[in-house]
Design a protein around this motif. Structure first.
Motif, PDB file in Angstrom:
ATOM      1  N   TRP A  23     -32.278 117.509  59.899  1.00 26.83           N
ATOM      2  CA  TRP A  23     -31.629 118.772  60.262  1.00 26.83           C
ATOM      3  C   TRP A  23     -32.647 119.897  60.413  1.00 26.83           C
ATOM      4  CZ3 TRP A  23     -27.243 118.073  62.347  1.00 26.83           C
ATOM      5  CH2 TRP A  23     -26.274 117.214  61.826  1.00 26.83           C
ATOM      6  N   GLN A  24     -33.710 119.852  59.634  1.00 25.64           N
ATOM      7  CA  GLN A  24     -34.697 120.929  59.656  1.00 25.64           C
ATOM      8  C   GLN A  24     -35.706 120.808  60.805  1.00 25.64           C
ATOM      9  OE1 GLN A  24     -36.422 121.757  55.793  1.00 25.64           O
ATOM     10  NE2 GLN A  24     -34.478 121.296  54.790  1.00 25.64           N
ATOM     11  N   GLN A  25     -35.569 119.781  61.639  1.00 23.41           N
ATOM     12  CA  GLN A  25     -36.470 119.596  62.786  1.00 23.41           C
ATOM     13  C   GLN A  25     -35.811 119.957  64.113  1.00 23.41           C
ATOM     14  OE1 GLN A  25     -39.629 118.926  61.969  1.00 23.41           O
ATOM     15  NE2 GLN A  25     -38.741 118.923  59.915  1.00 23.41           N
ATOM     16  N   ILE A  26     -34.509 120.227  64.116  1.00 26.22           N
ATOM     17  CA  ILE A  26     -33.761 120.369  65.367  1.00 26.22           C
ATOM     18  C   ILE A  26     -32.981 121.669  65.403  1.00 26.22           C
ATOM     19  CG2 ILE A  26     -33.528 117.854  65.567  1.00 26.22           C
ATOM     20  CD1 ILE A  26     -30.512 118.302  64.740  1.00 26.22           C
ATOM     21  N   ASP A  27     -32.474 121.993  66.596  1.00 26.15           N
ATOM     22  CA  ASP A  27     -31.448 123.018  66.746  1.00 26.15           C
ATOM     23  C   ASP A  27     -30.129 122.268  66.899  1.00 26.15           C
ATOM     24  OD1 ASP A  27     -29.587 124.901  67.462  1.00 26.15           O
ATOM     25  OD2 ASP A  27     -30.792 125.803  69.050  1.00 26.15           O
ATOM     26  N   SER A  31     -23.411 115.621  55.196  1.00 29.79           N
ATOM     27  CA  SER A  31     -24.520 116.550  55.421  1.00 29.79           C
ATOM     28  C   SER A  31     -24.227 117.475  56.597  1.00 29.79           C
ATOM     29  CB  SER A  31     -25.840 115.803  55.619  1.00 29.79           C
ATOM     30  OG  SER A  31     -25.897 115.164  56.874  1.00 29.79           O
ATOM     31  N   LYS A  32     -23.595 116.950  57.636  1.00 29.42           N
ATOM     32  CA  LYS A  32     -23.236 117.773  58.794  1.00 29.42           C
ATOM     33  C   LYS A  32     -22.219 118.844  58.384  1.00 29.42           C
ATOM     34  CE  LYS A  32     -21.383 117.444  63.488  1.00 29.42           C
ATOM     35  NZ  LYS A  32     -20.958 116.513  64.560  1.00 29.42           N
ATOM     36  N   ASN A  89     -20.840 124.434  56.935  1.00 33.90           N
ATOM     37  CA  ASN A  89     -20.262 125.351  55.946  1.00 33.90           C
ATOM     38  C   ASN A  89     -21.280 126.344  55.392  1.00 33.90           C
ATOM     39  OD1 ASN A  89     -17.833 124.020  56.228  1.00 33.90           O
ATOM     40  ND2 ASN A  89     -18.073 122.792  54.371  1.00 33.90           N
ATOM     41  N   SER A  90     -22.561 126.071  55.608  1.00 32.31           N
ATOM     42  CA  SER A  90     -23.605 126.901  55.006  1.00 32.31           C
ATOM     43  C   SER A  90     -23.699 128.290  55.623  1.00 32.31           C
ATOM     44  CB  SER A  90     -24.965 126.210  55.143  1.00 32.31           C
ATOM     45  OG  SER A  90     -25.432 126.278  56.495  1.00 32.31           O
ATOM     46  N   GLY A  91     -23.221 128.444  56.842  1.00 31.84           N
ATOM     47  CA  GLY A  91     -23.346 129.713  57.529  1.00 31.84           C
ATOM     48  C   GLY A  91     -24.740 129.971  58.090  1.00 31.84           C
ATOM     49  N   VAL A 134     -23.290 120.753  66.881  1.00 28.17           N
ATOM     50  CA  VAL A 134     -22.812 119.842  67.926  1.00 28.17           C
ATOM     51  C   VAL A 134     -23.470 118.457  67.876  1.00 28.17           C
ATOM     52  CG1 VAL A 134     -22.153 121.723  69.480  1.00 28.17           C
ATOM     53  CG2 VAL A 134     -24.465 120.745  69.624  1.00 28.17           C
ATOM     54  N   THR A 135     -24.380 118.243  66.958  1.00 25.27           N
ATOM     55  CA  THR A 135     -25.058 116.949  66.848  1.00 25.27           C
ATOM     56  C   THR A 135     -24.040 115.866  66.486  1.00 25.27           C
ATOM     57  OG1 THR A 135     -27.123 117.995  66.168  1.00 25.27           O
ATOM     58  CG2 THR A 135     -26.846 115.662  65.604  1.00 25.27           C
ATOM     59  N   PRO A 136     -23.872 114.853  67.342  1.00 26.55           N
ATOM     60  CA  PRO A 136     -22.901 113.801  67.033  1.00 26.55           C
ATOM     61  C   PRO A 136     -23.453 112.770  66.045  1.00 26.55           C
ATOM     62  CG  PRO A 136     -23.890 113.364  69.154  1.00 26.55           C
ATOM     63  CD  PRO A 136     -24.462 114.682  68.671  1.00 26.55           C
ATOM     64  N   ILE A 137     -22.537 112.108  65.386  1.00 28.03           N
ATOM     65  CA  ILE A 137     -22.850 110.971  64.518  1.00 28.03           C
ATOM     66  C   ILE A 137     -22.252 109.751  65.198  1.00 28.03           C
ATOM     67  CG2 ILE A 137     -22.497 109.940  62.241  1.00 28.03           C
ATOM     68  CD1 ILE A 137     -22.269 112.944  61.247  1.00 28.03           C
ATOM     69  N   ARG A 138     -23.125 108.801  65.551  1.00 32.72           N
ATOM     70  CA  ARG A 138     -22.715 107.654  66.370  1.00 32.72           C
ATOM     71  C   ARG A 138     -23.167 106.355  65.709  1.00 32.72           C
ATOM     72  NH1 ARG A 138     -25.272 109.131  72.179  1.00 32.72           N
ATOM     73  NH2 ARG A 138     -24.616 106.988  72.552  1.00 32.72           N
ATOM     74  N   PRO A 139     -22.446 105.274  65.948  1.00 31.24           N
ATOM     75  CA  PRO A 139     -22.921 103.975  65.449  1.00 31.24           C
ATOM     76  C   PRO A 139     -24.222 103.580  66.154  1.00 31.24           C
ATOM     77  CG  PRO A 139     -20.646 103.815  66.236  1.00 31.24           C
ATOM     78  CD  PRO A 139     -21.154 105.166  66.628  1.00 31.24           C
ATOM     79  N   ALA A 140     -25.139 103.011  65.394  1.00 30.84           N
ATOM     80  CA  ALA A 140     -26.390 102.530  65.978  1.00 30.84           C
ATOM     81  C   ALA A 140     -26.088 101.451  67.009  1.00 30.84           C
ATOM     82  CB  ALA A 140     -27.309 102.002  64.899  1.00 30.84           C
TER      83      ALA A 140
END
Length: 172
Positions: free
Chosen positions: A74-78, A111-112, A117-119, A126-132
């Motif tokens: 999360w800390q590497q992306i927008d 985590s997403k 919720n962190s503000g 918008v980062t999706p969570i997808r099956p590998a």
């Protein structure tokens, strides 16, 4: 050992943040999520294959946890940008978390939601969570690029805007 797979834009910039920790066995650049078998870098970059640039991490969860990997990711992306990452635009540079187990799905969703919720960001995550899916290893010259071509890597990263975004949004 377990696997984790993340798409965070240019895979060159996603290797180094994960590659420096005890418990990380390997960080391999590659492609995932498309419809073409054995895509090349040119296929992916042109958008012809549907794949995203990803890093696949082999890790020992007793030393370095999946939750820690998510925190680094999360800390590497927008996570609010659905058009690519920083200077790299287009579908192949979009973000995603590709999960390898039900537990990873649960932890990634938690985590997403915590990030949402962190503000920290005013726009939606918008980062999706997808099956590998099938992982295709990128060409050899892409592997460990920050080590093989340190000057070009540093120049490309400096021009990308990634470091400024990280500094602005992840200040301690």
């Amino acid at each position: 050992m377990e696997k984790a797979t993340f798409a965070g834009g240019c895979f060159w910039c996603m290797v180094k943040p994960f590659d420096q920790w005890d418990g990380i066995e390997s960080v391999i650049s590659g492609y995932m999520g498309g419809h073409v078998e054995n895509p090349t870098y040119e296929d992916v970059k042109k958008g012809d294959s549907g794949h995203l640039e990803v890093v696949q991490i082999q890790f020992d969860p007793s030393i370095f946890t999946y939750e820690q990997l998510l925190e680094i990711f999360w800390q590497q992306i927008d996570p609010t940008d659905d058009g690519g990452q920083f200077q790299d635009r287009g579908d192949s540079y979009k973000t995603a978390i590709f999960t390898h187990s039900d537990k990873q799905v649960e932890l990634a969703n938690m985590s997403k939601q915590a990030l949402a919720n962190s503000g920290r960001f005013s726009k939606p995550i918008v980062t999706p969570i997808r099956p590998a899916e099938t992982f295709y290893i990128a060409e050899d010259y892409h592997q460990d690029y920050y080590k093989k071509e340190p000057d070009h890597y540093a120049e490309d990263r400096a021009m990308s805007g990634r470091d400024e975004f990280i500094q602005e949004n992840w200040k301690k």
